[in-house]
Scaffold this active site. Structure first.
Site, PDB file in Angstrom:
ATOM      1  N   ASN A 249     -71.368   9.137 -11.111  1.00 42.32           N
ATOM      2  CA  ASN A 249     -72.424  10.093 -11.428  1.00 42.32           C
ATOM      3  C   ASN A 249     -73.827   9.558 -11.232  1.00 42.32           C
ATOM      4  O   ASN A 249     -74.722  10.288 -10.806  1.00 42.32           O
ATOM      5  CB  ASN A 249     -72.267  10.550 -12.887  1.00 42.32           C
ATOM      6  CG  ASN A 249     -73.385  11.462 -13.326  1.00 42.32           C
ATOM      7  OD1 ASN A 249     -73.468  12.600 -12.887  1.00 42.32           O
ATOM      8  ND2 ASN A 249     -74.261  10.973 -14.192  1.00 42.32           N
TER       9      ASN A 249
ATOM     10  N   ASP B  96     -65.705   7.593 -15.448  1.00 41.49           N
ATOM     11  CA  ASP B  96     -66.793   7.840 -16.390  1.00 41.49           C
ATOM     12  C   ASP B  96     -67.442   9.196 -16.115  1.00 41.49           C
ATOM     13  O   ASP B  96     -67.490   9.660 -14.970  1.00 41.49           O
ATOM     14  CB  ASP B  96     -67.823   6.711 -16.235  1.00 41.49           C
ATOM     15  CG  ASP B  96     -68.963   6.807 -17.205  1.00 41.49           C
ATOM     16  OD1 ASP B  96     -68.723   6.628 -18.414  1.00 41.49           O
ATOM     17  OD2 ASP B  96     -70.102   7.080 -16.768  1.00 41.49           O
TER      18      ASP B  96
ATOM     19  N   HIS C  82     -69.679  15.622 -15.263  1.00 35.54           N
ATOM     20  CA  HIS C  82     -70.979  15.623 -14.596  1.00 35.54           C
ATOM     21  C   HIS C  82     -70.849  15.586 -13.069  1.00 35.54           C
ATOM     22  O   HIS C  82     -71.854  15.455 -12.371  1.00 35.54           O
ATOM     23  CB  HIS C  82     -71.824  14.454 -15.103  1.00 35.54           C
ATOM     24  CG  HIS C  82     -72.137  14.542 -16.566  1.00 35.54           C
ATOM     25  ND1 HIS C  82     -73.098  15.380 -17.062  1.00 35.54           N
ATOM     26  CD2 HIS C  82     -71.576  13.930 -17.633  1.00 35.54           C
ATOM     27  CE1 HIS C  82     -73.145  15.270 -18.390  1.00 35.54           C
ATOM     28  NE2 HIS C  82     -72.223  14.389 -18.751  1.00 35.54           N
TER      29      HIS C  82
ATOM     30  N   GLU D 126     -62.886  10.481 -18.568  1.00 35.36           N
ATOM     31  CA  GLU D 126     -63.680  10.746 -19.756  1.00 35.36           C
ATOM     32  C   GLU D 126     -64.407  12.074 -19.576  1.00 35.36           C
ATOM     33  O   GLU D 126     -65.447  12.144 -18.935  1.00 35.36           O
ATOM     34  CB  GLU D 126     -64.699   9.626 -20.000  1.00 35.36           C
ATOM     35  CG  GLU D 126     -65.591   9.884 -21.204  1.00 35.36           C
ATOM     36  CD  GLU D 126     -67.032   9.456 -21.007  1.00 35.36           C
ATOM     37  OE1 GLU D 126     -67.652   9.028 -21.988  1.00 35.36           O
ATOM     38  OE2 GLU D 126     -67.553   9.560 -19.875  1.00 35.36           O
TER      39      GLU D 126
END
Length: 690
Positions: free
Chosen positions: A323, A464, A468, A507
């Site tokens: 991200n 992670d 997003h 996540e």
């Protein structure tokens, strides 16, 4: 992930009104209800649970609201405007806790942030109704599970007994917490590993074990000489390799290491007051995705780590960030030849990373030496690569995909445009990054991350900040990871553990036990945020209270081969289970209930050893990232705690049925259940609290 200046990931969309200079009391109003206590000394602390709130301020009976809506970054003081029409501020809270609303002395600005604890505060957990065990023999019914004459073993104490009349009588070990872990003495051959049985040991490499002190200060990184809240502490691959037998003894079958790629070289200011230097020790502030950060080690030490882990049957999960990149720091501008982006350099030391605040400045003061208005920012990541509040760059949006987390440069992963390498990487002498004809930003990121799989045999990714990015990007990463791991296994037949495909767990912040579109876009499992806040404490207080959760998880997860979650009791972003109560006995009991959960589990380093909180400098999640407490494990109650976790973890490791089998309650008194899968069968008996 680490969320830096916004560790709670909450958004307060407001433009705050001026309430005047009058000395009249000011009150916080939440969802139309004034808080009883006025602002005391310019601040008020109020507990909020997870959810969205309408926030207003009462001044002499008048409700004041924003003139226009605008985002309020965490901890930033925004100017107050004149009271206008009564509009509410929208506050979204992701993590329950105490929140502090504060004014400056002149009542010209307002800030909102999570209230932090001063010192170590321990609490007594609420009492939960539970059966009591007197320490004597326990008779458990195993009728319909094993026939009479079957010889069973309590895996915790090693005692053996024979089933008679459908029952077995044994005395639980005094240190077990009233537990019997029953297995046949002549157990069936253990089934091959499957990711549905994942027991993952998660650690921050820098905080785990320092095996090579010579790499502790790469790129001129400094200690602060005080609390060392967010400096590099020295943990590395060599130190982790030294502790693989320790992890294996816990019954773990995989390790998850934080991102290992080269981090930003320097620091930013840490905390609201800039009270400490904040480095990228955690791994989430990447500079060069093609290089290992030398603080962690080199390629040889990584290869040794993966090979030695595989020899022990431990898979390696690498945390990956698609991200965002890391901040620009003084050290990076100097090291990368971007000195034209600096200003007032005559006031800097020879090595810019050695700057320390003086003359009334705090650690945020490094910003005065960076020219954020320069057009030379095109020499950094550039407008085709990231969104950033810089000249010529696309500006961050307000949704999950286009927004900027904590002000970090947000990759344009949604773009299909072909891009060249960023200018700074073209000039970086030691990078492995090379131009990829026709590649988009996401193509480069996928190629860079999966190159580690192809060259070193990384078994899977922990992804992670999943929500997003676009789902299609994650699907692309999974496909490339599969291909890369297949290549590595083909080239290294003597090193591979099996022929399982590449694994990905994600996540998705605040996700629970629900199957949705992410499972169709590359993910085998998602992190389960629900268990820590909804079950962990109650189940630790009394294991029989876990029955509804056990039954639900087993039915939902273990009847669907394409659905799993990874539950946890502690993490680097939320809380330490041990941190709230500092109770070794409770920490033993949570092992009993937690490690019997159906589905995958994630043990955060120190869950098994009662690792305590660190000083946080006003940034709450820094307390969760203390150094591993090796010195406490030689003797005493922490040594006993570790032995307990090892016994429970080894029982889980020996029986795939615990994680991925069917679940059936056998009895309420004593509470007992059976798990079964493909010939593997165990009974767990909880006699009650002793």
């Amino acid at each position: 992930m680490y969320r830096s200046l916004t560790p709670l990931c909450f958004a307060l969309l407001t433009a705050l009104p001026t309430l005047g200079q009058a000395a009249a009391p000011l009150y916080l109003t939440v969802d139309g209800k004034p808080i009883a206590a006025p602002f005391d000394g310019g601040k008020v602390i109020h507990p909020l649970t997870k959810g969205s709130y309408q926030i207003q301020i009462t001044d002499d009976g008048r409700l004041c609201g924003p003139a226009e809506a605008a985002p309020l970054p965490f901890g930033k003081a925004l100017p107050l405007a004149e009271c206008g029409k009564a509009k509410a501020y929208q506050l979204r809270v992701m993590l329950p806790g105490d929140y502090e609303f504060s004014f400056d002395e002149q009542r010209t600005t307002l800030k909102v942030l999570r209230a932090t604890k001063k010192g170590v505060v321990t609490r007594t957990p609420p009492e939960v109704e539970c059966a009591r065990w007197d320490g004597g023999p326990v008779t458990a019914s195993v009728k319909g599970v094993w026939p009479d004459g079957t010889r069973l073993r309590d895996a915790y104490s090693g005692q053996e007994g024979v089933v008679k009349g459908g029952k077995l009588t044994l005395t639980p070990s005094a240190s077990s917490g009233g537990l019997l872990l029953l297995e046949p003495v002549n157990a069936a051959k253990r089934a091959p590993f499957d990711w549905d049985q994942a027991s993952v040991y998660f650690l921050l490499t820098d905080r785990f074990n320092n095996g090579d002190p010579s790499n502790d200060n790469s790129f001129g990184r400094q200690k602060d000489g005080k609390d060392e809240v967010a400096t590099w502490h020295g943990g590395d691959f060599k130190g982790l390799t030294e502790k693989l037998d320790y992890i294996k003894a816990l019954g773990m079958n995989a390790i998850w290491i934080t991102p290992m790629v080269e981090q930003i070289h320097g620091f930013i200011g840490g905390g609201e007051q800039g009270s400490f230097p904040f480095y990228g020790y955690h791994g989430y502030w990447a500079l060069d995705f093609t290089k290992i950060d030398p603080n962690y080690g080199d390629e040889e030490s990584l290869r040794t780590l993966v090979d030695e882990a595989h020899k022990r049957g431990l898979r390696v999960l690498l945390d990956v960030v698609m991200n965002h990149a890391g901040y620009a720091t003084l050290a990076d501008l100097q090291d990368l030849g971007l000195t034209s982006l600096a200003q007032n350099t005559g006031k800097l030391p020879e090595h810019w990373n050695s700057w320390t605040p003086s003359g009334g400045l705090d650690w945020h003061g490094y910003n005065q030496f960076i020219n954020y208005q320069s057009n030379d920012w095109s020499k950094w990541w550039g407008k085709d690569w990231v969104r950033a509040g810089l000249p010529g760059y696309p500006q961050p949006g307000v949704d999950d995909v286009t927004g900027s987390i904590a002000g970090m440069p947000d990759f344009l992963t949604e773009s299909s445009k072909s891009v060249d390498l960023p200018e700074f990487l073209k000039r970086k002498a030691d990078t492995r990054a090379t131009p990829i004809p026709g590649a988009s930003v996401s193509d480069y990121l996928v190629a860079w991350h999966t190159d580690w799989v192809r060259r070193f045999g990384i078994d899977g990714f922990r992804a992670d900040t999943v929500k997003h990015l676009e789902p299609a990007v994650w699907a692309k990463l999974k496909a490339a990871g599969n291909a890369a791991l297949k290549e590595w296994k083909s080239a290294n037949p003597d090193k591979k553990l099996d022929d399982l495909p590449f694994y990905m767990v994600g996540e998705v912040w605040d996700h629970g036990v629900s199957k949705d579109f992410w499972y169709q876009n590359g993910f085998d499992s998602l992190i389960n945020f629900d268990y820590q806040r909804e079950g962990a404490l109650t189940h630790a207080q009394c294991m029989s209270q876990a029955e509804p959760t056990y039954a639900s998880y087993a039915q939902r997860l273990n009847t669907d081969p394409n659905f799993n979650v990874m539950s946890y009791i502690s993490s680097h972003d939320t809380k330490l289970f041990f941190g709230d109560y500092q109770d070794v006995a409770l920490q033993k009991r949570v092992a009993n209930s937690f490690l019997m959960l159906p589905g995958g589990v994630q043990v955060y380093y120190g869950d098994e050893s009662g690792r305590g909180l660190a000083k946080d400098g006003g940034v709450f999640d820094q307390a969760l990232r203390s150094d591993m407490n090796w010195s406490e494990l030689g003797s005493g109650d922490k040594a006993g705690l570790l032995r307990h976790w090892q016994k429970i973890g080894q029982f889980r490791a020996s029986h795939p049925a615990i994680a991925s089998g069917s679940h059936k309650k056998l009895s309420d008194a004593p509470y007992s259940f059976v798990r079964e899968k493909d010939g593997d069968k165990v009974v767990v008996v909880f006699a009650g609290r002793n």
